[in-house]
Scaffold this motif. Structure first.
Motif, mmCIF file in Angstrom:
data_model
loop_
_atom_site.group_PDB
_atom_site.id
_atom_site.type_symbol
_atom_site.label_atom_id
_atom_site.label_comp_id
_atom_site.label_asym_id
_atom_site.label_seq_id
_atom_site.Cartn_x
_atom_site.Cartn_y
_atom_site.Cartn_z
ATOM 1 N N UNK A 149 1.874 20.417 5.851
ATOM 2 C CA UNK A 149 2.034 20.000 7.244
ATOM 3 C C UNK A 149 1.032 18.911 7.645
ATOM 4 N N UNK A 150 0.016 18.689 6.800
ATOM 5 C CA UNK A 150 -0.997 17.665 7.094
ATOM 6 C C UNK A 150 -0.719 16.357 6.359
ATOM 7 N N UNK A 151 0.398 16.261 5.637
ATOM 8 C CA UNK A 151 0.618 15.105 4.788
ATOM 9 C C UNK A 151 0.858 13.811 5.555
ATOM 10 N N UNK A 152 1.282 13.893 6.803
ATOM 11 C CA UNK A 152 1.468 12.672 7.582
ATOM 12 C C UNK A 152 0.123 11.973 7.780
ATOM 13 N N UNK A 153 -0.940 12.761 7.933
ATOM 14 C CA UNK A 153 -2.281 12.188 8.093
ATOM 15 C C UNK A 153 -2.802 11.656 6.754
ATOM 16 N N UNK A 164 4.499 14.045 0.556
ATOM 17 C CA UNK A 164 3.746 12.798 0.682
ATOM 18 C C UNK A 164 4.534 11.615 0.128
ATOM 19 N N UNK A 165 5.251 11.824 -0.973
ATOM 20 C CA UNK A 165 6.085 10.757 -1.545
ATOM 21 C C UNK A 165 7.099 10.261 -0.515
ATOM 22 N N UNK A 166 7.750 11.186 0.152
ATOM 23 C CA UNK A 166 8.761 10.826 1.151
ATOM 24 C C UNK A 166 8.133 10.046 2.299
ATOM 25 N N UNK A 167 7.016 10.537 2.811
ATOM 26 C CA UNK A 167 6.353 9.870 3.927
ATOM 27 C C UNK A 167 5.921 8.456 3.552
ATOM 28 N N UNK A 168 5.391 8.295 2.337
ATOM 29 C CA UNK A 168 4.907 6.989 1.911
ATOM 30 C C UNK A 168 6.042 5.994 1.718
ATOM 31 N N UNK A 169 7.213 6.469 1.296
ATOM 32 C CA UNK A 169 8.311 5.555 0.987
ATOM 33 C C UNK A 169 9.127 5.175 2.217
ATOM 34 N N UNK A 218 0.823 -1.207 0.000
ATOM 35 C CA UNK A 218 0.000 0.000 0.000
ATOM 36 C C UNK A 218 0.860 1.262 0.000
ATOM 37 N N UNK A 219 1.892 1.280 0.838
ATOM 38 C CA UNK A 219 2.774 2.452 0.903
ATOM 39 C C UNK A 219 3.503 2.668 -0.413
ATOM 40 N N UNK A 220 4.016 1.577 -0.989
ATOM 41 C CA UNK A 220 4.760 1.703 -2.239
ATOM 42 C C UNK A 220 3.863 2.145 -3.387
ATOM 43 N N UNK A 221 2.686 1.530 -3.498
ATOM 44 C CA UNK A 221 1.797 1.906 -4.594
ATOM 45 C C UNK A 221 1.408 3.377 -4.485
ATOM 46 N N UNK A 222 1.062 3.809 -3.268
ATOM 47 C CA UNK A 222 0.768 5.227 -3.078
ATOM 48 C C UNK A 222 1.965 6.101 -3.389
ATOM 49 N N UNK A 223 3.161 5.652 -2.967
ATOM 50 C CA UNK A 223 4.371 6.410 -3.225
ATOM 51 C C UNK A 223 4.690 6.544 -4.700
ATOM 52 N N UNK A 224 4.495 5.464 -5.440
ATOM 53 C CA UNK A 224 4.761 5.508 -6.884
ATOM 54 C C UNK A 224 3.784 6.441 -7.607
ATOM 55 N N UNK A 225 2.520 6.331 -7.276
ATOM 56 C CA UNK A 225 1.524 7.187 -7.931
ATOM 57 C C UNK A 225 1.796 8.657 -7.618
ATOM 58 N N UNK A 226 2.080 8.956 -6.349
ATOM 59 C CA UNK A 226 2.401 10.330 -5.974
ATOM 60 C C UNK A 226 3.723 10.778 -6.599
ATOM 61 N N UNK A 229 -1.204 8.294 6.146
ATOM 62 C CA UNK A 229 -1.877 7.240 6.904
ATOM 63 C C UNK A 229 -3.203 6.866 6.240
ATOM 64 N N UNK A 230 -3.954 7.878 5.783
ATOM 65 C CA UNK A 230 -5.247 7.619 5.138
ATOM 66 C C UNK A 230 -5.068 6.806 3.861
ATOM 67 N N UNK A 231 -4.111 7.205 3.012
ATOM 68 C CA UNK A 231 -3.884 6.500 1.747
ATOM 69 C C UNK A 231 -3.471 5.053 2.008
ATOM 70 N N UNK A 232 -2.590 4.850 2.968
ATOM 71 C CA UNK A 232 -2.118 3.501 3.270
ATOM 72 C C UNK A 232 -3.257 2.607 3.754
#
Length: 497
Positions: free
Chosen positions: A446-450, A388-393, A114-122, A453-456
């Motif tokens: 500043x809200x990207x950490x949330x 968001x890319x950084x957080x997801x990866x 989930x994290x990787x797929x979100x990271x790649x798309x972003x 979590x939502x995307x994952x």
């Protein structure tokens, strides 16, 4: 639901089995080691990295920024050691997603997938936006005042998505050639500007070696930024099943961006620090690093202007590369039943996962359009997307480093160097996440950490629902992850994924 099982390569041949489509099969045209390494380097846009990363790290860490850049390379190498540990043992197009499945239960695959797929798309969305920003800056320097407005930048974004999708659909080899050529076109100008700056200022290391202004907190912040710039370094491993002698070739491709680009940034900082200090006013006024260094070195103004054009060209190549990586991961997830089965379809003529390519491109473009229009600002949309890319990866990196330790301990292998490197890599990536939260740009970013979590969580729910519907990805009876040993990572139908 059981985890899909990697089975022995020998199981893919013989009566009553599927045709041999493993990477060793002569029926498939395979990627050579040199080509894969070239693609891995090119997809990390050396021109953009050398043009922008030094200034960004310098803006945080000051004249001794090379220390931060070097620390970021070493920390990323430690994560790379964990990735290479798996790449030498398994052949898989799911990259980190597939690797963690050999150690942990399905929850790890769902989380990392989930994290990787979100990271790649972003990541594709961010790169598309970078193309637009550089192209807009180039056109603005030519006197087109509206080039950096919302509508023109979105127009460039749409055109970029159409172009890279069309090239990706033409075939894997066409994509690889395009990525490498676009990098080859863009890199010489940046290197010329760096060289001219060194000639103008002389080879002077004294500003970089003056540790009187050294600040540990600032250096750690710069190191976190440097590591963030290397996020996705292992992405070429998504082509493992399409690579010749993958267990030897993929490790080289995984580490190439870390060694060449990660090692090149501190070198560029050492070489250009006198020039950046002399160009302080221009940089403060908003000039790009290449344009400021070129002007300071007395080069014609058009060189600084055209540097933005060449950086846009380089970013176009990177976008194409990451679109291909993203599609391979989506195809792999679909093959395991975690996404709709249609995502694993392959074009019979071109041999590419065309549905996955179009889907990733479409979602990325939708993200750009929706949030750019909602925020009425492409630059703010890019800032939040890059964050968001950084957080997801980061999360997959932490899990893979832990998996390397747990997997070897479970097999009673004495690997103290791997354990030390993986442990340090996990700590370093945790710091990247903490620093990103602490120093996120004000506003939406500043809200990207949330949002991460939502995307994952949302994608994990999609995985579970899709798995129930498809009822695929069952592990054959009698074998567990510990039974795999050093075998290629193959699915139960004999097809490598």
């Amino acid at each position: 639901m059981n985890e899909p099982l990697p089975v022995p390569e020998a199981a893919s041949s013989g009566a009553g089995t599927q045709p041999d489509l493993t990477p060793q099969s002569p029926e498939r045209k395979l990627i050579g080691r040199g080509t894969l390494v070239s693609l891995s380097l090119a997809s990390f846009v050396p021109a953009v990295q050398f043009a922008t990363a030094p200034l960004l790290i310098f803006s945080i860490a000051g004249p001794t920024a090379w220390v931060a850049a070097l620390a970021s390379m070493i920390a990323t190498m430690c994560v790379g050691a964990a990735v290479v540990h798996f790449a030498r043992r398994y052949i898989a197009s799911g990259s980190l997603y597939s690797y963690v499945g050999t150690v942990f239960k399905p929850w790890a695959r769902y989380l990392v997938g989930a994290s990787l797929l979100g990271g790649y798309v972003m990541g594709v969305a961010a790169l598309v936006t970078v193309v637009g920003i550089y192209m807009g800056s180039f056109l603005h320097s030519l006197g087109i005042e509206t080039a950096t407005d919302l509508v023109p930048l979105l127009g460039v974004g749409v055109a970029t998505v159409v172009v890279v999708t069309a090239i990706a659909l033409l075939g894997r080899d066409t994509s690889i050639n395009a990525v490498v050529v676009l990098t080859a076109i863009s890199l010489p100008l940046v290197l010329t500007i760096i060289g001219a700056s060194v000639v103008h200022t002389g080879f002077d290391l004294s500003p970089s070696m003056d540790f009187g202004s050294f600040n540990l907190e600032a250096t750690l912040g710069g190191a976190a930024l440097g590591m963030a710039g290397l996020v996705g370094f292992e992405s070429s491993s998504a082509l493992a099943t399409e690579t010749q002698d993958a267990k030897r070739s993929v490790p080289w491709a995984v580490m190439a961006p870390v060694l060449v680009i990660g090692g090149g940034v501190p070198a560029v900082l050492l070489l250009t620090m006198p020039g950046m200090l002399e160009s302080g006013d221009a940089l403060a006024a908003g000039a790009s690093a290449p344009a400021a260094l070129a002007a300071n070195a007395g080069m014609p103004i058009w060189i600084g202007q055209f540097s933005d054009l060449f950086l846009a060209i380089a970013s176009l190549g990177s976008t194409l590369a990451f679109l291909n990586y993203s599609a391979r991961l989506a195809q792999n997830l679909a093959g395991d039943g975690l996404l709709p089965a249609v995502m694993q379809r392959v074009d019979s003529r071109r041999g590419v996962p065309h549905i996955a390519i179009v889907a990733v491109a479409g979602v990325s473009l939708a993200w750009i359009l929706v949030f750019s229009i909602a925020l009425r600002n492409v630059f703010e949309m890019y800032s939040m997307t890059a964050t968001l890319v950084i957080f997801l990866w980061v999360l997959p990196y932490i899990v893979i480093t832990i998996a390397a330790i747990v997997g070897t301990v479970r097999k009673r292998e004495m690997r103290p160097i791997l354990w030390t490197a993986s442990g340090f890599g996990a700590v370093a990536m945790t710091w990247v996440l903490i620093d990103g939260v602490r120093n996120a740009a004000p506003g939406v970013s500043s809200k990207m950490i949330y949002v991460m979590a939502f995307i994952t969580v949302a994608l994990i729910i999609v995985f579970r629902l899709s798995l129930r519907r498809n009822r695929t990805g069952q592990r054959p009876i009698g074998l567990t992850a510990e039974d795999i040993g050093d075998l290629p990572l193959l699915e139960s139908d004999g097809v490598a994924r």
